[in-house]
Write a protein that holds these residues in place. Structure first.
Motif, PDB file in Angstrom:
ATOM      1  N   TRP A   1      46.590  34.457  41.752  1.00 14.24           N
ATOM      2  CA  TRP A   1      45.663  34.968  40.742  1.00 14.24           C
ATOM      3  C   TRP A   1      45.171  33.859  39.823  1.00 14.24           C
ATOM      4  CZ3 TRP A   1      46.350  34.396  35.569  1.00 14.24           C
ATOM      5  CH2 TRP A   1      47.645  34.150  35.095  1.00 14.24           C
ATOM      6  N   GLN A   2      45.993  32.819  39.626  1.00 13.37           N
ATOM      7  CA  GLN A   2      45.628  31.736  38.712  1.00 13.37           C
ATOM      8  C   GLN A   2      44.465  30.888  39.232  1.00 13.37           C
ATOM      9  OE1 GLN A   2      49.909  30.371  38.436  1.00 13.37           O
ATOM     10  NE2 GLN A   2      49.231  29.968  36.337  1.00 13.37           N
TER      11      GLN A   2
ATOM     12  N   LEU B   1      41.595  31.890  40.468  1.00 15.03           N
ATOM     13  CA  LEU B   1      40.313  32.590  40.456  1.00 15.03           C
ATOM     14  C   LEU B   1      39.798  32.722  39.029  1.00 15.03           C
ATOM     15  CD1 LEU B   1      41.288  35.426  42.951  1.00 15.03           C
ATOM     16  CD2 LEU B   1      39.974  33.352  43.456  1.00 15.03           C
TER      17      LEU B   1
ATOM     18  N   GLU C   1      37.590  34.543  37.696  1.00 14.51           N
ATOM     19  CA  GLU C   1      37.335  35.899  37.208  1.00 14.51           C
ATOM     20  C   GLU C   1      38.580  36.579  36.630  1.00 14.51           C
ATOM     21  OE1 GLU C   1      37.601  36.210  41.784  1.00 14.51           O
ATOM     22  OE2 GLU C   1      36.609  34.892  40.361  1.00 14.51           O
ATOM     23  N   ASN C   2      39.750  35.989  36.801  1.00 14.48           N
ATOM     24  CA  ASN C   2      40.974  36.568  36.256  1.00 14.48           C
ATOM     25  C   ASN C   2      41.252  36.155  34.815  1.00 14.48           C
ATOM     26  OD1 ASN C   2      41.602  38.032  38.564  1.00 14.48           O
ATOM     27  ND2 ASN C   2      42.606  36.283  39.504  1.00 14.48           N
ATOM     28  N   TYR C   3      40.366  35.358  34.241  1.00  9.77           N
ATOM     29  CA  TYR C   3      40.523  34.881  32.866  1.00  9.77           C
ATOM     30  C   TYR C   3      39.402  35.447  32.003  1.00  9.77           C
ATOM     31  CZ  TYR C   3      43.547  31.443  35.134  1.00  9.77           C
ATOM     32  OH  TYR C   3      44.526  30.832  35.868  1.00  9.77           O
TER      33      TYR C   3
ATOM     34  N   SER D   1      48.678  35.128  29.334  1.00 13.24           N
ATOM     35  CA  SER D   1      49.352  35.705  30.505  1.00 13.24           C
ATOM     36  C   SER D   1      50.644  36.435  30.156  1.00 13.24           C
ATOM     37  CB  SER D   1      49.640  34.633  31.558  1.00 13.24           C
ATOM     38  OG  SER D   1      50.511  33.646  31.039  1.00 13.24           O
TER      39      SER D   1
ATOM     40  N   THR E   1      45.038  37.896  30.716  1.00 11.52           N
ATOM     41  CA  THR E   1      44.556  37.545  32.047  1.00 11.52           C
ATOM     42  C   THR E   1      44.736  38.750  32.951  1.00 11.52           C
ATOM     43  OG1 THR E   1      46.742  36.688  32.624  1.00 11.52           O
ATOM     44  CG2 THR E   1      45.116  35.084  31.861  1.00 11.52           C
ATOM     45  N   THR E   2      44.038  38.737  34.069  1.00 12.31           N
ATOM     46  CA  THR E   2      44.193  39.778  35.085  1.00 12.31           C
ATOM     47  C   THR E   2      45.157  39.218  36.130  1.00 12.31           C
ATOM     48  OG1 THR E   2      41.927  40.431  34.716  1.00 12.31           O
ATOM     49  CG2 THR E   2      42.982  41.261  36.703  1.00 12.31           C
ATOM     50  N   CYS E   3      46.420  39.607  36.013  1.00 13.67           N
ATOM     51  CA  CYS E   3      47.415  39.099  36.968  1.00 13.67           C
ATOM     52  C   CYS E   3      48.260  40.202  37.522  1.00 13.67           C
ATOM     53  CB  CYS E   3      48.293  38.050  36.318  1.00 13.67           C
ATOM     54  SG  CYS E   3      49.050  38.470  34.767  1.00 13.67           S
TER      55      CYS E   3
END
Length: 144
Positions: free
Chosen positions: A7-8, A10, A12-14, A91, A142-144
């Motif tokens: 995930w880190q 990409l 778009e995950n931030y 995160s 973040t999106t994780c």
């Protein structure tokens, strides 16, 4: 050192991204961005995120945030004069600290990741984060 989580890698995950220009002085003898340049760009983006989260004028005088640890994973070579994009977010949120996760992208590739542990201190001691701080941190997850 552990490899970054998928995930880190990409953007778009931030929740926040900033584009930065590389400088000629950032290159090493091999004509790659040097490790100090990576650290400086991560620092600049980290400070921008922290200031957006908690403007200095809004903080109680007895409350401070400080960097306790920084881990940078260098994944690819970076090149001058191409711009980089540094994406950042929160995160993890602990009792008296939080982690800012970041990734640096150039020409469509993740070239580095960075995790910074930020410790909050009140009256010179580690104390639990105020709920208002936690609420602001949650907005930058973040999106994780």
């Amino acid at each position: 050192m552990a490899r970054p989580e998928p995930w880190q890698l990409l953007a778009e995950n931030y929740p926040v991204s900033v584009v930065m220009q590389t400088r000629f002085q950032d290159i090493d003898p091999n004509r790659h961005l040097n490790n100090v340049a990576f650290a400086a760009m991560f620092e600049n983006a980290r400070v921008r995120l922290n200031r957006a989260l908690r403007p200095w004028g809004d903080r109680p005088r007895n409350e401070r945030s400080m960097v306790a640890a920084v881990t940078i994973n260098y994944l690819r070579e970076g090149h001058y004069p191409d711009d980089v994009e540094v994406s950042s977010g929160v995160s993890r949120i602990g009792i008296s600290s939080y982690v800012i996760a970041q990734a640096m992208f150039q020409n469509g590739h993740c070239i580095a990741t960075c995790d910074s542990i930020i410790v909050c201190r009140t009256d010179g001691e580690g104390k639990p984060l105020r709920q208002a701080v936690v609420d602001e941190l949650e907005k930058m997850r973040t999106t994780c």
